[in-house]
Design a protein around this motif. Structure first.
Motif, mmCIF file in Angstrom:
data_model
loop_
_atom_site.group_PDB
_atom_site.id
_atom_site.type_symbol
_atom_site.label_atom_id
_atom_site.label_comp_id
_atom_site.label_asym_id
_atom_site.label_seq_id
_atom_site.Cartn_x
_atom_site.Cartn_y
_atom_site.Cartn_z
ATOM 1 N N VAL A 108 0.848 -1.199 0.000
ATOM 2 C CA VAL A 108 0.000 0.000 0.000
ATOM 3 C C VAL A 108 0.881 1.246 0.000
ATOM 4 O O VAL A 108 0.645 2.203 -0.764
ATOM 5 N N ASP A 109 1.916 1.251 0.865
ATOM 6 C CA ASP A 109 2.843 2.402 0.901
ATOM 7 C C ASP A 109 3.492 2.621 -0.467
ATOM 8 O O ASP A 109 3.566 3.759 -0.951
ATOM 9 N N ASP A 110 3.944 1.528 -1.090
ATOM 10 C CA ASP A 110 4.589 1.629 -2.420
ATOM 11 C C ASP A 110 3.593 2.155 -3.453
ATOM 12 O O ASP A 110 3.938 3.012 -4.289
ATOM 13 N N ALA A 111 2.354 1.653 -3.411
ATOM 14 C CA ALA A 111 1.339 2.090 -4.381
ATOM 15 C C ALA A 111 0.997 3.558 -4.163
ATOM 16 O O ALA A 111 0.836 4.319 -5.140
ATOM 17 N N THR A 153 1.514 9.166 -5.852
ATOM 18 C CA THR A 153 1.992 10.533 -5.588
ATOM 19 C C THR A 153 2.986 10.968 -6.663
ATOM 20 O O THR A 153 2.891 12.092 -7.198
ATOM 21 N N ASP A 154 3.914 10.060 -7.002
ATOM 22 C CA ASP A 154 4.913 10.384 -8.039
ATOM 23 C C ASP A 154 4.232 10.649 -9.378
ATOM 24 O O ASP A 154 4.568 11.617 -10.086
ATOM 25 N N ALA A 155 3.271 9.827 -9.748
ATOM 26 C CA ALA A 155 2.572 9.993 -11.025
ATOM 27 C C ALA A 155 1.770 11.290 -11.023
ATOM 28 O O ALA A 155 1.752 12.026 -12.034
ATOM 29 N N ARG A 174 4.205 14.176 -11.421
ATOM 30 C CA ARG A 174 4.695 14.280 -12.799
ATOM 31 C C ARG A 174 3.622 14.892 -13.707
ATOM 32 O O ARG A 174 3.918 15.716 -14.572
ATOM 33 N N PHE A 175 2.352 14.438 -13.471
ATOM 34 C CA PHE A 175 1.253 14.980 -14.274
ATOM 35 C C PHE A 175 1.139 16.482 -14.056
ATOM 36 O O PHE A 175 1.045 17.258 -15.015
ATOM 37 N N HIS A 176 1.154 16.921 -12.792
ATOM 38 C CA HIS A 176 1.018 18.354 -12.512
ATOM 39 C C HIS A 176 2.222 19.143 -13.061
ATOM 40 O O HIS A 176 2.045 20.261 -13.580
ATOM 41 N N ALA A 177 3.384 18.574 -12.960
ATOM 42 C CA ALA A 177 4.573 19.252 -13.508
ATOM 43 C C ALA A 177 4.444 19.395 -15.016
ATOM 44 O O ALA A 177 4.769 20.455 -15.598
#
Length: 130
Positions: free
Chosen positions: A103-106, A111-113, A116-119
């Motif tokens: 769950v933590d990894d997902a 969060t990373d995705a 990246r989308f917002h950036a």
């Protein structure tokens, strides 16, 4: 009527008294015989009751032995079940820990995705080079 050879000459009252006394002795002897027969019957009944009580006590003893053996088997089964459930608990705790890490990894991947989308959104999204 002849007198017996060893008979003494006694009066009618003495003879009647002796006869009545012998009659009472006969009745008492018959009563004693009846009481003795009843005592034998009671003793036989008591012996039968004692035999049945002995058999019942033996049956109770056998049942107690079987109950003890069954209790020992139940205790052994409960011990095995307890050990098995402890192993299952340890396995489940490990699986829970691994699931928590997943769950933590997902969540981190999400969060990373998102970041990246917002950036890319801020940068105007890269154009396809096709």
């Amino acid at each position: 009527m002849e007198k017996p050879a060893n008979a003494e000459h006694t009066s009618a009252a003495e003879l009647l008294s002796a006869w009545r006394s012998a009659e009472r002795d006969t009745i008492a002897a018959k009563t004693a015989a009846e009481v003795a027969a009843l005592a034998v019957t009671a003793a036989e009944a008591a012996e039968e009751a004692a035999t049945q009580a002995e058999a019942a006590a033996q049956a109770a003893m056998d049942a107690a032995v079987r109950a003890r053996a069954a209790a020992e088997q139940a205790k052994l089964a409960a011990t095995h079940a307890s050990e098995g459930s402890q192993e299952m608990t340890a396995t489940a705790e490990g699986a829970e820990e691994r699931a928590g890490r997943a769950v933590d990894d997902a969540e981190q991947a999400e969060t990373d995705a998102r970041d990246r989308f917002h950036a890319a959104q801020v940068d105007g999204f890269p154009k396809d080079s096709r």
